[in-house]
Design a protein around this motif. Structure first.
Motif, mmCIF file in Angstrom:
data_model
loop_
_atom_site.group_PDB
_atom_site.id
_atom_site.type_symbol
_atom_site.label_atom_id
_atom_site.label_comp_id
_atom_site.label_asym_id
_atom_site.label_seq_id
_atom_site.Cartn_x
_atom_site.Cartn_y
_atom_site.Cartn_z
ATOM 1 N N LEU A 158 0.829 -1.209 0.000
ATOM 2 C CA LEU A 158 0.000 0.000 0.000
ATOM 3 C C LEU A 158 0.865 1.261 0.000
ATOM 4 N N LEU A 159 1.947 1.242 0.788
ATOM 5 C CA LEU A 159 2.827 2.409 0.847
ATOM 6 C C LEU A 159 3.587 2.603 -0.459
ATOM 7 N N PHE A 160 3.943 1.508 -1.109
ATOM 8 C CA PHE A 160 4.596 1.647 -2.410
ATOM 9 C C PHE A 160 3.622 2.231 -3.436
ATOM 10 N N LEU A 161 2.356 1.866 -3.301
ATOM 11 C CA LEU A 161 1.347 2.420 -4.213
ATOM 12 C C LEU A 161 1.189 3.926 -4.026
ATOM 13 N N THR A 162 1.512 4.434 -2.810
ATOM 14 C CA THR A 162 1.482 5.887 -2.621
ATOM 15 C C THR A 162 2.538 6.553 -3.498
ATOM 16 N N CYS A 163 3.682 5.872 -3.677
ATOM 17 C CA CYS A 163 4.714 6.387 -4.587
ATOM 18 C C CYS A 163 4.165 6.482 -6.002
ATOM 19 N N LEU A 164 3.472 5.433 -6.440
ATOM 20 C CA LEU A 164 2.895 5.435 -7.779
ATOM 21 C C LEU A 164 1.843 6.529 -7.920
ATOM 22 N N ALA A 165 1.028 6.699 -6.867
ATOM 23 C CA ALA A 165 -0.020 7.724 -6.907
ATOM 24 C C ALA A 165 0.587 9.117 -7.033
ATOM 25 N N PHE A 166 1.617 9.405 -6.236
ATOM 26 C CA PHE A 166 2.228 10.734 -6.281
ATOM 27 C C PHE A 166 2.994 10.937 -7.583
ATOM 28 N N ALA A 167 3.653 9.884 -8.055
ATOM 29 C CA ALA A 167 4.371 9.986 -9.324
ATOM 30 C C ALA A 167 3.389 10.229 -10.471
ATOM 31 N N GLY A 168 2.262 9.504 -10.449
ATOM 32 C CA GLY A 168 1.237 9.703 -11.468
ATOM 33 C C GLY A 168 0.673 11.106 -11.429
ATOM 34 N N TYR A 169 0.468 11.617 -10.202
ATOM 35 C CA TYR A 169 -0.010 12.995 -10.042
ATOM 36 C C TYR A 169 0.982 13.984 -10.644
ATOM 37 N N SER A 170 2.275 13.818 -10.345
ATOM 38 C CA SER A 170 3.292 14.742 -10.840
ATOM 39 C C SER A 170 3.331 14.778 -12.358
ATOM 40 N N VAL A 171 3.249 13.608 -12.974
ATOM 41 C CA VAL A 171 3.315 13.512 -14.427
ATOM 42 C C VAL A 171 2.059 14.082 -15.076
ATOM 43 N N LEU A 172 0.892 13.708 -14.551
ATOM 44 C CA LEU A 172 -0.359 14.174 -15.144
ATOM 45 C C LEU A 172 -0.563 15.664 -14.903
ATOM 46 N N ALA A 173 -0.146 16.166 -13.734
ATOM 47 C CA ALA A 173 -0.288 17.597 -13.452
ATOM 48 C C ALA A 173 0.568 18.421 -14.419
ATOM 49 N N ARG A 174 1.748 17.915 -14.747
ATOM 50 C CA ARG A 174 2.588 18.629 -15.721
ATOM 51 C C ARG A 174 1.901 18.685 -17.072
ATOM 52 N N SER A 175 1.261 17.593 -17.456
ATOM 53 C CA SER A 175 0.529 17.562 -18.716
ATOM 54 C C SER A 175 -0.650 18.525 -18.703
ATOM 55 N N LEU A 176 -1.409 18.519 -17.598
ATOM 56 C CA LEU A 176 -2.620 19.341 -17.510
ATOM 57 C C LEU A 176 -2.326 20.819 -17.303
ATOM 58 N N SER A 177 -1.084 21.161 -16.955
ATOM 59 C CA SER A 177 -0.742 22.575 -16.752
ATOM 60 C C SER A 177 -0.905 23.379 -18.038
ATOM 61 N N ARG A 178 -1.008 22.695 -19.175
ATOM 62 C CA ARG A 178 -1.259 23.372 -20.451
ATOM 63 C C ARG A 178 -2.709 23.827 -20.575
ATOM 64 N N HIS A 179 -3.594 23.218 -19.798
ATOM 65 C CA HIS A 179 -5.028 23.486 -19.943
ATOM 66 C C HIS A 179 -5.638 24.219 -18.742
ATOM 67 N N PHE A 180 -5.071 24.005 -17.559
ATOM 68 C CA PHE A 180 -5.648 24.580 -16.339
ATOM 69 C C PHE A 180 -4.636 25.484 -15.644
ATOM 70 N N SER A 181 -5.167 26.485 -14.942
ATOM 71 C CA SER A 181 -4.306 27.299 -14.083
ATOM 72 C C SER A 181 -4.057 26.533 -12.781
ATOM 73 N N PRO A 182 -3.012 26.882 -12.025
ATOM 74 C CA PRO A 182 -2.780 26.228 -10.735
ATOM 75 C C PRO A 182 -3.987 26.319 -9.814
ATOM 76 N N ALA A 183 -4.684 27.454 -9.825
ATOM 77 C CA ALA A 183 -5.848 27.628 -8.955
ATOM 78 C C ALA A 183 -6.979 26.686 -9.352
ATOM 79 N N GLU A 184 -7.205 26.517 -10.650
ATOM 80 C CA GLU A 184 -8.289 25.645 -11.118
ATOM 81 C C GLU A 184 -8.052 24.195 -10.724
ATOM 82 N N LEU A 185 -6.841 23.712 -10.919
ATOM 83 C CA LEU A 185 -6.544 22.332 -10.532
ATOM 84 C C LEU A 185 -6.607 22.150 -9.021
ATOM 85 N N SER A 186 -6.052 23.107 -8.288
ATOM 86 C CA SER A 186 -6.013 22.999 -6.830
ATOM 87 C C SER A 186 -7.412 23.022 -6.238
ATOM 88 N N TYR A 187 -8.269 23.911 -6.738
ATOM 89 C CA TYR A 187 -9.628 24.017 -6.201
ATOM 90 C C TYR A 187 -10.414 22.736 -6.446
#
Length: 314
Positions: A158-187
């Motif tokens: 389960l703890l290793f899966l947290t690594c995958l979850a955070f890594a997936g978030y980092s990668v997908l957030a970089r991709s989505l930064s082209r479409h959303f502002s930081p405030a929109e994603l955070s909210y």
């Protein structure tokens, strides 16, 4: 202007490591007054309420029309939902030391996922520096007498899966930064986190007839202060800054900064809890710092890495 944006991104990355490092201390305090799910509920309640104020008054503009909301919901499923849920249940079956050791591998997992989906390239020296920062964290925990016990396999997975979850978030957030502002994603992320954990927590209390336990932590000023720090500073601020960081630098370069939080947590423990700092703490900390600096200075790719391919295919 681009160089100034990079400097700000790196400043935010260090700030996030400091905030996360102190969050371990505040989490310990909060869990002394409430259960894990209740703590998460109040944490995201604080972040969502605070951000709702500027949104409601129009000081922060939020618009999701015509944007890939489906991928943004997937982002929220990875973080905060997936990350914190896996972490809570993982720590029920494993020790906090095992959690620290496994979490240190997040930069490695992020590097691998980013290379696959974002086509991010890292040099051999950068790879070695990422592993150096991981080794620094592992070195500190091992010298403290900590290790990974295979008998805790459920928690370890389960703890290793947290690594995958955070890594997936980092990668997908970089991709989505082209479409959303930081405030929109955070909210969106804070709102989904608050609603989900509130429903789960209230459902659990209703089933067991312990609703009074859900409200009792609010009688403690210490708990409220901890929840505000965890919600506003450790969740909202870090999410806003992380989204900005990922719009400026590669996910693999940002993720290595997470290991700096180990140094901050050591310092916080020594200053506030009177914990000893030994030679191996210093050695491990120097290895972590060297790894972070080396990753971001040696063979650094030029900003503006191609992210369109994955952002259009996920």
């Amino acid at each position: 202007m681009q160089q100034q944006g990079l400097k700000l991104a790196y400043s935010f990355a260090v700030l996030n490591a400091v905030i996360i490092g102190f969050s371990f201390l505040f989490t310990k305090v909060a869990l002394g007054h409430a259960g894990p799910l209740d703590t998460l509920t109040y944490r995201f309640a604080a972040s969502f309420i605070v951000m709702s104020v500027p949104v409601a008054f129009g000081w922060v503009k939020i618009s999701y029309r015509g944007k890939p909301v489906g991928r943004a919901l997937l982002l929220a499923a990875m973080y905060p939902l997936g990350f914190f849920t896996l972490q809570v249940f993982g720590l029920q079956h494993a020790t906090s030391a095992e959690g620290g050791i496994l979490y240190s591998f997040t930069p490695v997992v992020t590097m691998i996922i980013a290379s696959i989906f974002l086509k991010e390239k890292t040099t051999l020296l950068q790879k070695l520096c990422i592993f150096l920062s991981v080794f620094g964290v592992v070195f500190i925990f091992v010298m403290k007498g900590s290790s990974i016990q295979l008998s805790n396999m459920t928690g370890i997975v389960l703890l290793f899966l947290t690594c995958l979850a955070f890594a997936g978030y980092s990668v997908l957030a970089r991709s989505l930064s082209r479409h959303f502002s930081p405030a929109e994603l955070s909210y969106l992320m804070m709102g989904i986190g608050f609603a989900t954990f509130l429903i789960i927590s209230l459902t659990g209390h209703a089933a067991s007839g312990t609703f009074s336990e859900f409200l009792s932590p609010l009688t403690s000023g210490t708990f409220i202060l901890s929840a505000v720090y965890l919600g506003v500073i450790a969740s909202l601020v870090t999410t806003l800054t992380s989204t900005y960081i990922l719009s400026k630098i590669e996910a693999s370069l940002m993720s290595v900064f997470t290991n700096l939080s180990t140094i901050v947590s050591i310092a916080a423990g020594a200053f506030f809890l009177g914990e000893d700092i030994t030679v191996y703490h210093w050695i491990g900390s120097l290895l972590i710092i060297a790894g972070v600096i080396g990753t971001n200075r040696l063979g650094r790719n030029k900003p503006g890495v191609q992210v369109a391919g994955w952002s259009e295919s996920v």
